[in-house]
Design a protein around this motif. Structure first.
Motif, mmCIF file in Angstrom:
data_model
loop_
_atom_site.group_PDB
_atom_site.id
_atom_site.type_symbol
_atom_site.label_atom_id
_atom_site.label_comp_id
_atom_site.label_asym_id
_atom_site.label_seq_id
_atom_site.Cartn_x
_atom_site.Cartn_y
_atom_site.Cartn_z
ATOM 1 N N UNK A 88 0.843 -1.192 0.000
ATOM 2 C CA UNK A 88 0.000 0.000 0.000
ATOM 3 C C UNK A 88 0.879 1.244 0.000
ATOM 4 N N UNK A 89 0.546 2.154 -0.881
ATOM 5 C CA UNK A 89 1.183 3.473 -0.914
ATOM 6 C C UNK A 89 0.068 4.486 -0.730
ATOM 7 N N UNK A 90 0.259 5.425 0.186
ATOM 8 C CA UNK A 90 -0.755 6.449 0.402
ATOM 9 C C UNK A 90 -0.092 7.801 0.561
ATOM 10 N N UNK A 91 -0.708 8.814 -0.041
ATOM 11 C CA UNK A 91 -0.167 10.164 0.025
ATOM 12 C C UNK A 91 -1.313 11.170 0.130
ATOM 13 N N UNK A 92 -1.097 12.212 0.909
ATOM 14 C CA UNK A 92 -2.072 13.299 0.966
ATOM 15 C C UNK A 92 -2.109 13.992 -0.391
ATOM 16 N N UNK A 93 -3.289 14.448 -0.771
ATOM 17 C CA UNK A 93 -3.458 15.262 -1.967
ATOM 18 C C UNK A 93 -4.325 16.448 -1.580
ATOM 19 N N UNK A 94 -4.242 17.535 -2.333
ATOM 20 C CA UNK A 94 -5.086 18.690 -2.021
ATOM 21 C C UNK A 94 -6.569 18.320 -2.121
ATOM 22 N N UNK A 95 -7.340 18.798 -1.155
ATOM 23 C CA UNK A 95 -8.768 18.501 -1.120
ATOM 24 C C UNK A 95 -9.492 18.915 -2.404
ATOM 25 N N UNK A 96 -9.231 20.102 -2.973
ATOM 26 C CA UNK A 96 -9.924 20.469 -4.221
ATOM 27 C C UNK A 96 -9.603 19.515 -5.378
ATOM 28 N N UNK A 97 -8.368 19.022 -5.434
ATOM 29 C CA UNK A 97 -8.004 18.061 -6.480
ATOM 30 C C UNK A 97 -8.786 16.768 -6.304
ATOM 31 N N UNK A 98 -8.843 16.268 -5.077
ATOM 32 C CA UNK A 98 -9.582 15.028 -4.817
ATOM 33 C C UNK A 98 -11.058 15.192 -5.158
ATOM 34 N N UNK A 99 -11.641 16.310 -4.758
ATOM 35 C CA UNK A 99 -13.057 16.558 -5.060
ATOM 36 C C UNK A 99 -13.286 16.616 -6.566
ATOM 37 N N UNK A 100 -12.380 17.259 -7.285
ATOM 38 C CA UNK A 100 -12.514 17.342 -8.744
ATOM 39 C C UNK A 100 -12.400 15.960 -9.380
#
Length: 158
Positions: free
Chosen positions: A62-74
């Protein structure tokens, strides 16, 4: 890269009185095949990109990384809404482990799953009285599977 070692169970009793301060999760899948699962998840006000490798027993990379919330929502807005997984996750301590209880909504409403992450595959666990059948190896209950075949579409024989 890290590894996820977990076991999953259906919850067989009402655990509502035990569940407090849950996290709202919405997630969607951009790829899922035998090799990997690529997921975007919004959990409360945070967002994550996760890549999971194939399962080997109860272990998977498993690889996990934070991403900007607006990017994830888009990104999630580009997926068909009926494929999004909606759930509230609660954490309950039991016998020295943190159990995560997922109460699903949307097309998977009524499904309640408990999972526990382990330190190693042979780790012994004491099962809480509110867990039922183990579903660790039942692919139908994987979130990526539920995104394309939600429990509301299953026949009574499933």
């Amino acid at each position: 890269m890290s590894f996820e070692i977990e076991r999953r169970f259906l919850v067989c009793q009402d655990v509502g009185r035990l569940c407090r301060n849950g996290d709202r999760i919405v997630q969607g899948y951009f790829s899922f095949d035998r090799q990997s699962r690529i997921r975007i998840r919004i959990r409360n006000d945070s967002a994550f990109l996760t890549i999971k490798g194939p399962r080997q027993g109860i272990i998977r990379s498993e690889f996990e990384s934070n991403v900007p919330l607006p990017l994830a929502a888009a990104m999630l807005s580009r997926l068909p809404p009926e494929t999004l997984i909606e759930k509230v996750r609660y954490t309950l301590p039991y016998a020295g482990l943190a159990w995560e209880i997922d109460v699903f909504g949307g097309l998977n409403a009524g499904l309640v799953v408990a999972e526990v992450e382990l330190s190693h595959p042979e780790q012994e666990i004491i099962l809480p009285h509110w867990v039922g059948r183990e579903i660790t190896y039942d692919a139908r209950y994987g979130n990526s599977s539920l995104s394309v075949e939600p429990v509301s579409s299953w026949t009574q024989a499933a």
